[in-house]
Design a protein around this motif. Structure first.
Motif, mmCIF file in Angstrom:
data_model
loop_
_atom_site.group_PDB
_atom_site.id
_atom_site.type_symbol
_atom_site.label_atom_id
_atom_site.label_comp_id
_atom_site.label_asym_id
_atom_site.label_seq_id
_atom_site.Cartn_x
_atom_site.Cartn_y
_atom_site.Cartn_z
ATOM 1 N N GLY A 1 79.480 8.818 29.765
ATOM 2 C CA GLY A 1 79.734 9.370 31.080
ATOM 3 C C GLY A 1 78.605 10.289 31.492
ATOM 4 O O GLY A 1 78.039 10.993 30.654
ATOM 5 N N VAL A 2 78.264 10.248 32.772
ATOM 6 C CA VAL A 2 77.218 11.111 33.319
ATOM 7 C C VAL A 2 77.711 11.749 34.608
ATOM 8 O O VAL A 2 78.508 11.167 35.334
ATOM 9 C CB VAL A 2 75.900 10.341 33.575
ATOM 10 C CG1 VAL A 2 75.251 9.916 32.270
ATOM 11 C CG2 VAL A 2 76.126 9.137 34.465
ATOM 12 N N ASP A 3 77.227 12.939 34.869
ATOM 13 C CA ASP A 3 77.550 13.618 36.120
ATOM 14 C C ASP A 3 76.905 12.894 37.290
ATOM 15 O O ASP A 3 75.813 12.334 37.163
ATOM 16 C CB ASP A 3 77.022 15.060 36.102
ATOM 17 C CG ASP A 3 77.839 15.959 35.199
ATOM 18 O OD1 ASP A 3 79.017 15.658 34.970
ATOM 19 O OD2 ASP A 3 77.285 16.960 34.719
ATOM 20 N N ASN B 1 82.680 12.472 41.026
ATOM 21 C CA ASN B 1 81.745 13.382 40.374
ATOM 22 C C ASN B 1 81.124 12.848 39.087
ATOM 23 O O ASN B 1 80.284 13.510 38.488
ATOM 24 C CB ASN B 1 82.452 14.698 40.036
ATOM 25 C CG ASN B 1 82.970 15.379 41.276
ATOM 26 O OD1 ASN B 1 82.290 15.449 42.288
ATOM 27 N ND2 ASN B 1 84.198 15.854 41.220
ATOM 28 N N VAL B 2 81.567 11.679 38.651
ATOM 29 C CA VAL B 2 81.150 11.163 37.346
ATOM 30 C C VAL B 2 81.012 9.652 37.397
ATOM 31 O O VAL B 2 81.764 8.989 38.112
ATOM 32 C CB VAL B 2 82.211 11.521 36.263
ATOM 33 C CG1 VAL B 2 81.878 10.905 34.922
ATOM 34 C CG2 VAL B 2 82.372 13.017 36.130
ATOM 35 N N GLN B 3 80.080 9.122 36.638
ATOM 36 C CA GLN B 3 80.015 7.687 36.394
ATOM 37 C C GLN B 3 80.278 7.456 34.917
ATOM 38 O O GLN B 3 79.763 8.189 34.064
ATOM 39 C CB GLN B 3 78.648 7.118 36.739
ATOM 40 C CG GLN B 3 78.426 6.945 38.219
ATOM 41 C CD GLN B 3 77.071 6.323 38.496
ATOM 42 O OE1 GLN B 3 76.095 6.634 37.852
ATOM 43 N NE2 GLN B 3 77.035 5.444 39.480
ATOM 44 N N ILE B 4 81.076 6.438 34.612
ATOM 45 C CA ILE B 4 81.312 6.031 33.240
ATOM 46 C C ILE B 4 80.769 4.625 33.100
ATOM 47 O O ILE B 4 81.082 3.741 33.903
ATOM 48 C CB ILE B 4 82.808 6.070 32.878
ATOM 49 C CG1 ILE B 4 83.329 7.503 32.991
ATOM 50 C CG2 ILE B 4 83.026 5.521 31.467
ATOM 51 C CD1 ILE B 4 84.821 7.629 32.793
ATOM 52 N N ARG C 1 77.579 13.552 29.786
ATOM 53 C CA ARG C 1 78.834 14.222 29.463
ATOM 54 C C ARG C 1 79.355 13.847 28.084
ATOM 55 O O ARG C 1 79.797 14.696 27.337
ATOM 56 C CB ARG C 1 79.901 13.866 30.503
ATOM 57 C CG ARG C 1 79.546 14.333 31.897
ATOM 58 C CD ARG C 1 80.528 13.795 32.923
ATOM 59 N NE ARG C 1 81.865 14.316 32.755
ATOM 60 C CZ ARG C 1 82.337 15.418 33.311
ATOM 61 N NH1 ARG C 1 81.558 16.140 34.095
ATOM 62 N NH2 ARG C 1 83.570 15.812 33.109
ATOM 63 N N ASP D 1 73.017 15.985 32.449
ATOM 64 C CA ASP D 1 74.019 15.188 33.170
ATOM 65 C C ASP D 1 74.867 14.344 32.226
ATOM 66 O O ASP D 1 75.930 13.872 32.612
ATOM 67 C CB ASP D 1 73.355 14.270 34.194
ATOM 68 C CG ASP D 1 72.819 15.031 35.391
ATOM 69 O OD1 ASP D 1 73.366 16.109 35.712
ATOM 70 O OD2 ASP D 1 71.857 14.550 36.015
ATOM 71 N N ASP E 1 82.616 4.243 38.934
ATOM 72 C CA ASP E 1 81.991 5.269 39.771
ATOM 73 C C ASP E 1 83.073 6.154 40.380
ATOM 74 O O ASP E 1 83.836 5.717 41.239
ATOM 75 C CB ASP E 1 81.173 4.579 40.855
ATOM 76 C CG ASP E 1 80.223 5.500 41.571
ATOM 77 O OD1 ASP E 1 80.067 6.654 41.136
ATOM 78 O OD2 ASP E 1 79.618 5.059 42.559
#
Length: 129
Positions: A104-106, A87-90, A23, A21, A84
């Motif tokens: 960043g994560v999915d 599709n992604v959180q940074i 990125r 997850d 948030d």
């Protein structure tokens, strides 16, 4: 300027925590160009190094600048910010007034109170000046 901590340990920690997850991971220091520490293979083929540096710089430096305004309003120093998206959180973690780590994560895998900020500060602190 290279990050003043073991970037491999940071990336390894985040990869262990988030697996596939994760990125990307970046480091920014206001006194030097931002560094992309890790970019997942499927993203690396879609974004040039130059564009990736520009995105890291724009996102992370913008976050640091907004901190100054909030600090003047009495908020105190920021520990972390979560952006948030669908599709992604940074996540951006301040290491000090001039430096920060962003990743960043999915999906929606990061929850604010789960101790991740403390983990990142622990991984980046031992070798800091």
């Amino acid at each position: 300027m290279m990050a003043p901590f073991d970037t491999t340990a940071l990336v390894s920690h985040l990869r262990n925590r988030f697996g596939d997850d994760l990125r990307m991971v970046g480091y920014v220091d206001e006194r030097a160009a931002p560094e992309a520490l890790y970019v997942r293979d499927d993203l690396e083929s879609r974004v040039t190094d130059e564009r990736l540096r520009a995105l890291v710089d724009e996102f992370m430096m913008g976050s640091m600048e907004s901190d100054r305004v909030l600090h003047e309003l009495g908020y105190g120093p920021r520990n972390a910010t979560i952006h948030d998206f669908e599709n992604v959180q940074i996540v951006f973690v301040n290491l000090n007034e001039f430096e920060g780590v962003g990743f960043g994560v999915d999906g929606n895998v990061f929850q604010g109170g789960d101790g991740l900020v403390d983990e990142i500060l622990s991984v980046t602190s031992p070798q800091r000046e």
